[in-house]
Design a protein around this motif. Structure first.
Motif, mmCIF file in Angstrom:
data_model
loop_
_atom_site.group_PDB
_atom_site.id
_atom_site.type_symbol
_atom_site.label_atom_id
_atom_site.label_comp_id
_atom_site.label_asym_id
_atom_site.label_seq_id
_atom_site.Cartn_x
_atom_site.Cartn_y
_atom_site.Cartn_z
ATOM 1 N N PRO A 74 -19.678 42.149 -2.867
ATOM 2 C CA PRO A 74 -18.482 41.448 -2.397
ATOM 3 C C PRO A 74 -17.508 41.190 -3.545
ATOM 4 N N ALA A 75 -16.320 41.668 -3.345
ATOM 5 C CA ALA A 75 -15.237 41.397 -4.286
ATOM 6 C C ALA A 75 -15.627 41.614 -5.733
ATOM 7 N N GLY A 76 -16.170 42.746 -5.993
ATOM 8 C CA GLY A 76 -16.550 43.039 -7.383
ATOM 9 C C GLY A 76 -15.319 43.398 -8.191
ATOM 10 N N THR A 78 -13.820 41.958 -10.567
ATOM 11 C CA THR A 78 -12.782 40.948 -10.732
ATOM 12 C C THR A 78 -12.902 40.172 -12.025
ATOM 13 N N ALA B 149 -11.984 45.851 -4.382
ATOM 14 C CA ALA B 149 -13.042 45.150 -3.656
ATOM 15 C C ALA B 149 -12.994 45.656 -2.229
ATOM 16 N N PHE B 548 -6.695 38.541 -9.281
ATOM 17 C CA PHE B 548 -7.159 39.439 -8.238
ATOM 18 C C PHE B 548 -8.253 38.751 -7.422
ATOM 19 N N ALA B 549 -9.139 38.058 -8.111
ATOM 20 C CA ALA B 549 -10.198 37.337 -7.404
ATOM 21 C C ALA B 549 -9.587 36.312 -6.450
ATOM 22 N N ILE B 552 -8.331 38.086 -3.411
ATOM 23 C CA ILE B 552 -9.445 38.423 -2.532
ATOM 24 C C ILE B 552 -9.872 37.190 -1.745
ATOM 25 N N ALA B 562 -14.864 34.934 -5.261
ATOM 26 C CA ALA B 562 -15.044 36.377 -5.177
ATOM 27 C C ALA B 562 -16.022 36.876 -6.227
#
Ligand code: HEM
Lengths: 344, 563
Positions: A74-76, A78, B149, B548-549, B552, B562
């Motif tokens: 999930p949402a790697g 980052t 993602a 970016f996180a 997300i 995230a």
């Protein structure tokens, strides 16, 4: 008129000596950490090219958790480079448990940070006591200015350490600060006293403080730059080139606008004090040259072909201009700046 | 600038921005004048040329800090000419004593600013167009982007677009995708910075053309009114109309300097202050103003600065016919700033039967020391006037040659007859060539205190030291470019900060119609779609990862962090 409190002034002088001692001890601690602790560079090399490279050295799950490869948890993907490095380092510790460095080494590093904070507190107190003893802003001459600039450099290092983990710079920053302090005590010190009327203005708080803060940050960047150039590729224990480049860039991105502000505040003060806002006084000329040189660095680093070594060299030229403006202009050229009071 | 630089090929320095539709300057093969002109213009306005000119500008200012400059350090320039006339003349040929007015210096900054303008205008046009353009459609494979993602969520294209808009992205949508971009302020800031640099130059030029500066020395009790004639030195800009000077006037009631009285820093000045009575315009009411260093008097943008001060002892000179030929203050030059030991010259053209010229030393705090009298403190604790020489004869005022009011004309002095000389050696520079023989002058060793009188030999009259006043040197400037320069500098800093801190970044979202089974498919939630998100920054550095996180997290609130 100014109440001079010589007891406090003497205390201030002693605090400066205490500060130098603390910085030197801290420097030893950092050096032990660098020399006997975990080699930084290998872990670093793993961290930068996250993913594949890192996988060779650390357990795969550690990489995925932090850096996010193609399999996309999930949402790697980052994490910023710094956190990635930490995680990779942590993982690296486990993976290479067999040749774990002596634990006292990293403890020496921790002690060194504590000593630096202590030294910084003493340093700050030295400046405060001097200011209180003469009842004015404590940067009215070269001695006071250099002492304050060293404080700003150490402060820049400590605060960057809180945010970005730059302990590997500690040895070099503390040694620079100790040398700066030693130099000013030996060659620049003048007895605490009131300033000449030209300096008696609130602008001193604005213009000089900005110049000091910017100079402190530039010093940290300068230390990075020197290390960058002298570092050999085989010196795994020294901070890596990417680290040095990154920290130098951060420091300069922050300090460049501050420097710009200091120059403009100087112009505003000059408009009040000397009857013109810009007159190509030697100090103004060199402030301008320094400004251009740092702007050149920022451009160079952003330009593909100039990244790395070439940009660092530009940065060091800029730093040399900064130091020349601080010392050379006062000692060799002179001008309207009346703070250039150095013992005869 | 960075945008284009970054996209430049490795190893190539900064090029003309290609989005501007300008090709890199290629030297024309054929020899058309137009082609050459175009080539020249392109080269001049390329970013690389601008940068090179900027460095040249900095380099060119270095000599201005190494050699003394006229108008800033005239005395040291003169010293240069005295010490080594040959070298000084050569330096002067290259304008090295006038660097900031040199044609080669002007050439550099004029080219620089033409280059900046030529570079910035097209870029501004491009930027304006870009501001109106929609962010581009997503690339095929979002997973390849540096930040990416994917997850399953009940998100539609419209919702994704709305959430990105909520994060102040500029958003456009297409079938199954959202494209968002942010950070246009970077280029805006960059342009602002460059335009402001041009603005600063214009402001400086405006100050030079429409401003003026002048100096005047005023003794306590005297006045000044702002007309060209009242100045000792007046330097107008080319476009200044002498009639248009701000019509204010003032008198200097009193000047006070305070010094440290004891300790290692004894004699260091603490404060200067001149009390003025100011009339802002003819007929206006008088107001008081305390003029200090760092606190100029401002009358509608014309500023009066306190830049120097000194002593003006007052003397009464009675001539051989018993008439008062001079009565008033004599502004003296400061010879030694730490003690304010000063040198004074009194010219008495009205004295009969012969004109008198008098050289004096003024000691504000005189004490005897080793047979001499010296001043030990800058304040006027024990003011003494030491006569160096009194001469009778023709002062040479009538010969049409301009003379310094602070010195006797050396040519005339040679022909004058010394009446009184100080015992011992006269100070350097004031030693007259004494005619030998008969009528040797009377010697005078003791200085005069206030109220004392020196009778001249042979019934030539007397000199009485009547009191002590002080003079102030004032600079008066009017610079209409000050405020514009300040505004443009502030804008330049703002632009700089924006262009250094803002990053241009793009985020794309692709919404697939069906959820793709990843690990544990969640069939319990119908309407779940497979979402892919990719992001990149066009400029490096910083922590886009963090942002970016957050994006997300905004798109997929189910996932708290995230990471
Ligand atoms: C950027 C390099 C500069 C540095 C490091 C610097 C530093 C200082 C320092 C330390 C002081 C003295 C304050 C004190 O002694 O406590 C000072 C004073 C001052 N600075 Fe600067 N300054 C710089 C550039 C400028 C520029 C570019 C201007 C004008 C355009 C300027 C105008 C002034 C004025 C008017 C004063 C006070 C008056 C005086 O010293 O006589 N400075 N500056």
């Amino acid at each position: 008129m100014p109440v001079e409190n010589s007891g406090l002034a003497v205390l201030s002088d002693q605090l400066v000596l205490v500060t130098v001692l603390l910085y030197v001890f801290a420097m030893i601690g950092y050096a032990l950490d660098l020399g006997f602790g975990r080699p930084r560079s290998r872990a670093r090399a793993a961290g930068t090219e996250a993913g594949a490279d890192a996988g060779t050295e650390v357990p795969a799950d550690a990489v995925l958790a932090t850096v996010g490869g193609g399999t996309a948890p999930p949402a790697g993907g980052t994490t910023g480079p710094v956190e990635a490095v930490e995680a990779v380092e942590a993982a690296g510790r486990d993976a290479t448990a067999g040749k774990e460095p002596p634990s006292w080494a990293s403890r020496a590093g921790t002690v060194a940070v504590a000593l630096t904070w202590l030294g910084w507190a003493a340093h700050l107190s030295a400046i405060l006591t001097r200011g209180i003893s003469v009842n004015r802003w404590p940067w009215g001459n070269m001695y006071e200015f250099v002492v304050a600039m060293c404080l700003a450099a150490v402060a820049a290092f400590l605060f960057m350490d809180l945010r970005y983990r730059v302990r590997f710079l500690g040895a070099f920053v503390t040694v620079a600060a100790a040398l700066g302090l030693g130099f000013s005590v030996k060659y620049l010190e003048v007895q605490a006293g009131p300033v000449v009327p030209a300096l008696n203005s609130y602008w001193i708080a604005i213009h000089v403080s900005a110049a000091i803060i910017a100079s402190g940050l530039f010093t940290v960047a300068g230390v990075c730059g020197i290390l960058y150039l002298v570092r050999k590729d085989t010196a795994l224990r020294l901070p890596s080139l990417e680290d040095l480049d990154r920290i130098a860039h951060r420091a300069i991105v922050i300090s460049f606008p501050i420097w710009t502000f200091a120059v403009i505040a100087g112009a505003l003060w000059a408009d009040k004090a000397w009857g013109r806002y810009w007159g190509w006084d030697p100090k103004e000329v060199w402030a301008f040259i320094t400004w251009i040189a740092y702007a050149a660095y920022l451009h160079a680093r952003a330009t593909a072909g100039f990244k790395g070594r070439a940009a660092m060299i530009v940065q060091l030229i800029a730093f040399a201009c900064l130091l020349f403006n601080l010392v050379g202009v006062n000692v060799f050229i002179g001008g309207l700046h009346s703070y250039a009071e150095v013992p005869g | 600038m960075s945008e284009t630089e970054r996209t430049g090929r490795a190893g190539v320095a900064v090029e003309t921005p290609s989005p501007a539709g300008q090709k890199p300057a290629v030297r024309p093969a054929s020899f058309g004048a137009v082609a050459w002109a175009r080539w020249f213009w392109r080269t001049l306005t390329s970013m690389r040329t601008a940068l090179i000119l900027l460095f040249l500008f900095a380099l060119a200012s270095i000599p201005g800090s190494l050699w003394p400059q006229r108008g800033i350090a005239d005395a040291r320039v003169a010293q240069y000419f005295r010490d080594d006339p040959g070298l000084a003349e050569w330096l002067d040929r290259f304008w090295l004593f006038d660097v900031f007015r040199a044609p080669w210096f002007a050439a550099i900054y004029l080219l620089l600013f033409i280059s900046l303008i030529g570079c910035v205008l097209p870029r501004a046009a491009v930027h304006l167009r870009e501001l109106r353009r929609k962010p581009p459609a997503p690339p095929r494979n979002l997973v390849r982007l540096p930040h990416h993602a994917s997850f399953d969520a009940g998100l539609t294209v419209e919702e994704a677009a709305a959430r990105l808009r909520g994060r102040r992205y500029r958003v456009t949508t297409g079938p199954g995708w959202v494209s968002a971009e942010k950070g246009y302020l970077r280029e805006t800031g960059n342009l602002l910075f460059h335009v402001s640099l041009v603005g600063i130059l214009v402001a400086v030029a405006m100050g030079a053309l429409y401003g003026y500066r002048g100096n005047v020395l005023v003794v306590e009790g005297e006045g000044f009114s702002n007309t060209v004639a009242a100045y000792d030195r007046y330097i107008p800009g080319q476009q200044v109309n002498a009639e248009s000077l701000e019509p204010f006037s003032f008198t200097v009631d009193d000047f006070q300097a305070t010094y440290i009285a004891q300790g290692e820093r004894r004699g260091q000045p603490l404060d200067y202050s001149a009390r003025l009575k100011v009339t802002d315009a003819p007929g206006a009411a008088e107001r008081d103003y305390d003029l200090k260093v760092n606190e100029p008097l401002d009358v509608n943008g014309t500023l009066t600065y306190l830049i120097d001060h000194g002593y003006a002892p007052t003397f009464k000179v009675t001539d051989g016919k018993g008439q008062v030929a001079y009565d008033g203050p004599v502004p003296c030059l400061v010879a030694q700033p730490s003690t304010f030991t000063s040198e004074c010259t009194i010219k008495v053209p009205d004295a009969q039967p012969q004109q008198l010229g008098i050289l004096m030393g003024f000691l504000p705090s005189g004490v005897p020391m080793g047979g001499e009298w010296v001043s030990v403190f800058p304040g006027a604790a024990n003011p003494l006037a030491q006569v160096y020489g009194v001469f009778a004869g023709d002062l040479g005022l009538g010969n049409g040659q301009p003379q310094s009011v602070y010195q006797l004309d050396p040519e005339s002095l040679k022909k004058m007859k010394p009446l009184v000389m100080k015992a011992g050696e006269p100070p350097a520079g004031q030693k007259p060539d004494l005619p030998g023989g008969a009528g040797a002058p009377v010697t005078q060793a003791e200085p005069l205190a206030v109220g004392q009188k020196l009778d001249l030999p042979g019934g030539a009259g007397s000199i009485e030291f009547t009191g002590v006043k002080e003079w102030v040197a004032l600079q008066i400037t009017h610079d209409p470019g000050r405020m514009p320069a300040l505004v443009f500098s502030a804008l330049a800093v703002l632009g700089l900060v924006l262009s250094l801190t803002v990053r241009r970044r793009r985020v794309w979202v692709r919404v697939k119609n069906e959820a793709v089974a990843t690990g544990e498919p969640d069939r319990s939630a119908p309407g779940l779609r497979h979402i892919e998100v990719g992001g990149l920054t066009r400029t490096e550095g910083g922590d886009f990862g963090e942002e970016f996180a957050e994006v997300i997290a905004a798109l997929n609130p189910g996932v708290k962090d995230a990471r």
